[in-house]
Design an enzyme around this catalytic site. Sequence first.
Site, PDB file in Angstrom:
ATOM      1  CB  ALA A 121      -5.787  -4.381  -2.252  1.00 15.55           C
ATOM      2  CG  ASP A 122      -3.967   0.172   2.452  1.00 15.56           C
ATOM      3  OD1 ASP A 122      -4.666   1.126   2.050  1.00 15.56           O
ATOM      4  OD2 ASP A 122      -2.889   0.335   3.053  1.00 15.56           O
ATOM      5  CB  THR A 123       0.455  -1.557  -0.777  1.00 14.15           C
ATOM      6  OG1 THR A 123      -0.256  -2.479  -1.603  1.00 14.15           O
ATOM      7  CG2 THR A 123       1.934  -1.931  -0.783  1.00 14.15           C
ATOM      8  N   GLY A 158      -2.255  -6.065   2.050  1.00 16.74           N
ATOM      9  CA  GLY A 158      -3.380  -6.804   2.611  1.00 16.74           C
ATOM     10  C   GLY A 158      -4.505  -6.836   1.591  1.00 16.74           C
TER      11      GLY A 158
END
Length: 249
Positions: A121-123, A158
């Site tokens: 995950a990445d924000t 994501g």
Amino acid sequence: MKKKFLELYPVCKEKKSLVEVQVYLLIFPVATIFAKGYTVIQKRRIKRNEQIMRKIILASASPRRRELLAAAGVSFKVCPGNGEEHITGTDPEEAVKELSSQKAFSAVFPEAENGTVILGADTVVVYEGKILGKPKDEEDAVQTLKMLQGNTHQVYTGVTILENICGKWQKTSFAEKTDVTFYPVSEKEIRDYVKTKEPMDKAGSYGIQGLFGIYVKSISGEYSNVVGLPVGRLFYEAKKSGIELRWQE
């Protein structure tokens, strides 16, 4: 004639035989129901054992994502990838999906068991179409928050789900967006917040679950997405792919 008629139904010749038939007719349905029930229980036990044996790996060092996943009842191991992430485009939605995919694949290991699931995950925070990363220093954090105060920005996370199926990794990626609106915030309030060092490791220079949360006027979308992991969307997408992230009786 009477004798021949009786011979057509030999079960009626003796009273004992009739009793045996009645007992059989009583016991057989009960035995059948028990057998079916036992089979269902066994299947549930097998399914439960398979799900317990499934290894779920979180490819992220973020303590916030660990807390969200644990609070959702998921048993997992943390294994951050060692690779560096690179954005090749400017579209926020595609960027976070790309970054989450890079994180997930960087945690892939050759001896992974069949059924292993890796979550990446990445924000990012976006304001007026521009992706805002983590602050370079305290002054950068101050300027970012001065820009966001009193306005509405977007948070994109994501997520990539990798599942090992017979040695091949099947990928599902998605992006979730949440709109966040801040109340007007004074420069002194911003600088006091930055002095706490809390915003220094956060995209957009703030954490909605932390001290700056009191300045949030409204959000439109999933709250946990702003924290760093859209848990509801994650479970929904995993379920669509046939992946149970936790066991439920």
